[in-house]
Design a protein around this motif. Structure first.
Motif, PDB file in Angstrom:
ATOM      1  N   GLU B 200      13.811  13.637  22.267  1.00 48.93           N
ATOM      2  CA  GLU B 200      12.376  13.584  21.970  1.00 48.93           C
ATOM      3  C   GLU B 200      11.999  14.682  20.988  1.00 48.93           C
ATOM      4  O   GLU B 200      11.248  14.462  20.030  1.00 48.93           O
ATOM      5  CB  GLU B 200      11.574  13.741  23.267  1.00 48.93           C
ATOM      6  N   THR B 201      12.518  15.879  21.249  1.00 47.05           N
ATOM      7  CA  THR B 201      12.189  17.028  20.392  1.00 47.05           C
ATOM      8  C   THR B 201      12.707  16.811  18.981  1.00 47.05           C
ATOM      9  O   THR B 201      11.977  17.018  18.002  1.00 47.05           O
ATOM     10  CB  THR B 201      12.811  18.309  20.989  1.00 47.05           C
ATOM     11  N   THR B 203      13.483  14.009  17.439  1.00 49.23           N
ATOM     12  CA  THR B 203      12.789  12.935  16.713  1.00 49.23           C
ATOM     13  C   THR B 203      11.389  13.387  16.285  1.00 49.23           C
ATOM     14  O   THR B 203      10.909  13.006  15.217  1.00 49.23           O
ATOM     15  CB  THR B 203      12.689  11.646  17.554  1.00 49.23           C
ATOM     16  N   LEU B 204      10.754  14.233  17.096  1.00 51.67           N
ATOM     17  CA  LEU B 204       9.432  14.739  16.699  1.00 51.67           C
ATOM     18  C   LEU B 204       9.545  15.675  15.490  1.00 51.67           C
ATOM     19  O   LEU B 204       8.802  15.548  14.512  1.00 51.67           O
ATOM     20  CB  LEU B 204       8.764  15.482  17.861  1.00 51.67           C
ATOM     21  N   ILE B 205      10.505  16.604  15.575  1.00 54.02           N
ATOM     22  CA  ILE B 205      10.707  17.546  14.455  1.00 54.02           C
ATOM     23  C   ILE B 205      10.999  16.760  13.177  1.00 54.02           C
ATOM     24  O   ILE B 205      10.496  17.079  12.098  1.00 54.02           O
ATOM     25  CB  ILE B 205      11.911  18.475  14.773  1.00 54.02           C
ATOM     26  N   TYR B 206      11.820  15.737  13.341  1.00 55.27           N
ATOM     27  CA  TYR B 206      12.167  14.876  12.199  1.00 55.27           C
ATOM     28  C   TYR B 206      10.903  14.214  11.648  1.00 55.27           C
ATOM     29  O   TYR B 206      10.674  14.179  10.434  1.00 55.27           O
ATOM     30  CB  TYR B 206      13.174  13.836  12.680  1.00 55.27           C
ATOM     31  N   ALA B 207      10.061  13.716  12.552  1.00 53.42           N
ATOM     32  CA  ALA B 207       8.831  13.046  12.113  1.00 53.42           C
ATOM     33  C   ALA B 207       7.855  14.005  11.458  1.00 53.42           C
ATOM     34  O   ALA B 207       7.035  13.600  10.626  1.00 53.42           O
ATOM     35  CB  ALA B 207       8.163  12.375  13.319  1.00 53.42           C
ATOM     36  N   LEU B 208       7.951  15.289  11.822  1.00 51.00           N
ATOM     37  CA  LEU B 208       7.049  16.278  11.214  1.00 51.00           C
ATOM     38  C   LEU B 208       7.549  16.728   9.839  1.00 51.00           C
ATOM     39  O   LEU B 208       6.898  17.542   9.194  1.00 51.00           O
ATOM     40  CB  LEU B 208       6.900  17.492  12.131  1.00 51.00           C
ATOM     41  N   GLY B 209       8.723  16.243   9.439  1.00 51.61           N
ATOM     42  CA  GLY B 209       9.198  16.554   8.089  1.00 51.61           C
ATOM     43  C   GLY B 209      10.386  17.493   8.020  1.00 51.61           C
ATOM     44  O   GLY B 209      10.689  18.034   6.952  1.00 51.61           O
ATOM     45  N   ALA B 210      11.069  17.697   9.158  1.00 50.59           N
ATOM     46  CA  ALA B 210      12.273  18.541   9.093  1.00 50.59           C
ATOM     47  C   ALA B 210      13.356  17.803   8.312  1.00 50.59           C
ATOM     48  O   ALA B 210      13.519  16.588   8.469  1.00 50.59           O
ATOM     49  CB  ALA B 210      12.765  18.852  10.503  1.00 50.59           C
ATOM     50  N   LEU B 211      14.072  18.548   7.484  1.00 49.50           N
ATOM     51  CA  LEU B 211      15.195  17.943   6.750  1.00 49.50           C
ATOM     52  C   LEU B 211      16.386  17.794   7.689  1.00 49.50           C
ATOM     53  O   LEU B 211      16.525  18.559   8.649  1.00 49.50           O
ATOM     54  CB  LEU B 211      15.593  18.834   5.571  1.00 49.50           C
ATOM     55  N   ASP B 212      17.237  16.808   7.388  1.00 51.90           N
ATOM     56  CA  ASP B 212      18.460  16.634   8.190  1.00 51.90           C
ATOM     57  C   ASP B 212      19.226  17.961   8.266  1.00 51.90           C
ATOM     58  O   ASP B 212      19.727  18.356   9.314  1.00 51.90           O
ATOM     59  CB  ASP B 212      19.372  15.567   7.565  1.00 51.90           C
ATOM     60  N   LEU B 298      18.037   7.453  12.498  1.00 51.85           N
ATOM     61  CA  LEU B 298      16.573   7.492  12.479  1.00 51.85           C
ATOM     62  C   LEU B 298      16.080   6.921  11.150  1.00 51.85           C
ATOM     63  O   LEU B 298      16.752   7.042  10.130  1.00 51.85           O
ATOM     64  CB  LEU B 298      16.071   8.928  12.652  1.00 51.85           C
ATOM     65  N   PRO B 299      14.864   6.316  11.145  1.00 50.30           N
ATOM     66  CA  PRO B 299      14.382   5.698   9.902  1.00 50.30           C
ATOM     67  C   PRO B 299      14.097   6.717   8.797  1.00 50.30           C
ATOM     68  O   PRO B 299      13.777   7.835   9.073  1.00 50.30           O
ATOM     69  CB  PRO B 299      13.092   5.011  10.315  1.00 50.30           C
TER      70      PRO B 299
END
Lengths: 226, 299
Positions: B200-201, B203-212, B298-299
């Motif tokens: 969950e964490t 995917t949220l960080i990813y959605a907030l714009g974290a780079l791979d 992830l998308p």
């Protein structure tokens, strides 16, 4: 600008392949100009959240073309998609706060991901927490906050980095009327400063009190677009 | 009173998600095995080099009918061969073995008193070859003085020792490769477990714009720390075992090593501190690959 052209979204249902009901969105087309505001309304299960997910790049359409803030979503690299996400503020229906972080750190997250310096982070986070009335709870963890407080933290996190596009999924769902109208003031203020805003809601009172163009969705189809 | 925020740098909560002791313990075990394998390879190489040197340098010259006249007809064959060896610059310390020494040498096959059997025993001379090239021409030269004279070196044994050493080093290399692969697999499993716990964490960080790369770097940093610590512990635990093995092997390595029984080879002392660094590198690389691969979904 947010632009959808004949967008279709289908969730993977391995047991129901080929079933038309698996399609969450069908042939969606609309356009929101820079700095525009749109209510996204419709009954539960109509596809509001799915449409918002496409806007904040959490899903890929199976068909159609999506343009977000001048960028065609299908043609950008993973890195550019991440950088584009940083320009989009999202208020999730279920808040999605990180349980291990304090209210302050939750709100600071988008700024830290964008590598803003800590002085600026401190100034902006403190200011936005004061604005949502939670400056005294900055060290509280989400499980120590009420549902309304969590929602205000989620909104603060979405707007703290001054996004170009704000997407909110039922942002006032857990708030009393006073808090809801206060937060709508913040959202409209951001909109007046140039942020494009899309708010999904089924709160008709709110829509009446803040009249703005609407996108009505039902069974995955857009039934009305101002 | 103004409240100051308490900042938590570990926003993914990896200290909890990757905080158990299993990964460092498994890496410590891998490091321990790697240390033993490295020590085995180095020790076999050192001992083999010494044995090869000794074997190829040792000369044993057999002179049949030692008291018969030599080719010049003036001196006995054994004396003539001994004199010729003493005159050669590439031959050191030629010494005639006494009849008692020769009897003792062959007593396992011919009994305590071979002379009683009436066998004509050859004269035997021992010497050391110091030449840079193999002593191939020595036998024919001596045979001209004393027909039938044989020159034996340890070349055959040296070749066998070399083959054995190569095999041992190959085994050690295979052990090191297997240990590295197992360590990488352990790290991959631990990383995937951490990803599952923090889905969950992340995917949220990813959605907030974290780079791979940002997310992968967070996991890799934590894994690197754990693998470094585990491998360092394994290497330290291996030290007393290696010292004990060094003491056991000392008699095979020569008098100097017997005096310093517990001294480990310098090459091993240089290689051991490298183990945590290599383990940390494996951890970092595996974590990076695992997290980046997971994020690709992830998308």
């Amino acid at each position: 600008m947010v632009k959808f052209e004949d967008v279709w979204l289908r969730y993977r249902h391995p047991a129901r392949q080929g079933d038309a009901e698996a399609e969450a969105l069908r042939g969606i087309s609309f356009e929101i100009p820079d700095g525009g505001f749109r209510w996204l309304t419709g009954p539960s299960g109509a596809g509001k959240t799915s449409l918002l997910k496409l806007i904040y790049l959490a899903e890929h359409p199976v068909r159609g073309r999506i343009e977000i803030l001048g960028t065609e979503a299908a043609k950008i690299s993973r890195r550019d998609a991440a950088l584009l996400r940083r320009r989009i503020g999202v208020v999730y229906q279920d808040f999605r706060l990180l349980p291990q972080l304090s209210a302050y750190d939750n709100v600071a997250l988008p700024m830290r991901l964008a590598r803003r310096n800590e002085t600026q982070v401190h100034a902006d986070v403190t200011e936005i927490l004061r604005w949502v009335g939670l400056e005294a709870r900055l060290n509280a963890r989400p499980d120590e906050l009420s549902g309304g407080e969590q929602q205000r933290i989620a909104i603060a996190r979405a707007v703290v980095a001054r996004p170009k596009l704000l997407v909110a999924d039922e942002p006032t769902g857990n708030l009393d009327d006073d808090q809801a109208f206060r937060l709508m003031h913040l959202i409209t203020a951001l909109n007046q400063l140039g942020t494009t805003v899309v708010v999904a809601t089924h709160n008709t009172e709110l829509v009446k009190r803040y009249p703005a163009p609407r996108l009505d969705i039902e069974h995955g189809r857009l039934t009305h677009a101002d | 009173m103004r409240t100051e925020p308490r900042h938590r740098a570990d926003y993914l909560g990896l200290r909890e998600a990757l905080g158990d002791r299993l990964l460092p313990v498994l890496v410590a075990a891998m490091s321990f095995l790697a240390a033993l394998a490295m020590a085995g390879a180095l020790a076999s190489a050192t001992l083999a080099a010494r044995w090869q040197q000794d074997a190829t340098a040792q000369l044993t010259i057999q002179v049949p009918q030692p008291q018969a006249p030599s080719a010049d007809g003036k001196t006995p064959r054994l004396a003539a061969v001994l004199a010729a060896l003493q005159a050669m610059p590439d031959v050191a310390s030629p010494q005639e073995m006494s009849p008692q020494s020769v009897s003792a040498l062959i007593s396992p096959w011919l009994g305590a008193d071979p002379a009683a059997l009436g066998l004509a025993l050859p004269g035997v001379i021992s010497a050391h070859w110091t030449g840079a090239t193999p002593p191939d021409a020595l036998g024919p030269a001596l045979a001209k003085l004393s027909p039938g004279t044989l020159v034996q070196t340890g070349a055959l044994w040296a070749g066998r020792v070399a083959a054995l050493t190569t095999s041992l080093q190959g085994c050690a290399a295979a052990v090191l490769i297997i240990v590295a692969l197992v360590a990488a697999a352990v790290v991959a499993v631990a990383t995937r477990s951490g990803l599952a716990q923090r889905r969950e964490t992340v995917t949220l960080i990813y959605a907030l714009g974290a780079l791979d790369g940002d997310i992968a770097a967070r996991f890799a940093a934590r894994i690197t720390l754990l693998t470094f610590a585990g491998a360092a512990a394994g290497a330290v635990l291996a030290l007393p075992v290696l010292a004990w093995l060094a003491a056991l092997a000392a008699p095979f390595a020569g008098p100097a090593q017997i005096a310093d029984s517990y001294n480990l080879p310098p090459a091993l002392l240089i290689a051991l501190p490298g183990l945590p660094v290599v383990a940390a590198g494996i951890g970092w690389g595996t974590a990076q690959l695992t997290v980046r691969g997971w994020l690709r979904n992830l998308p």
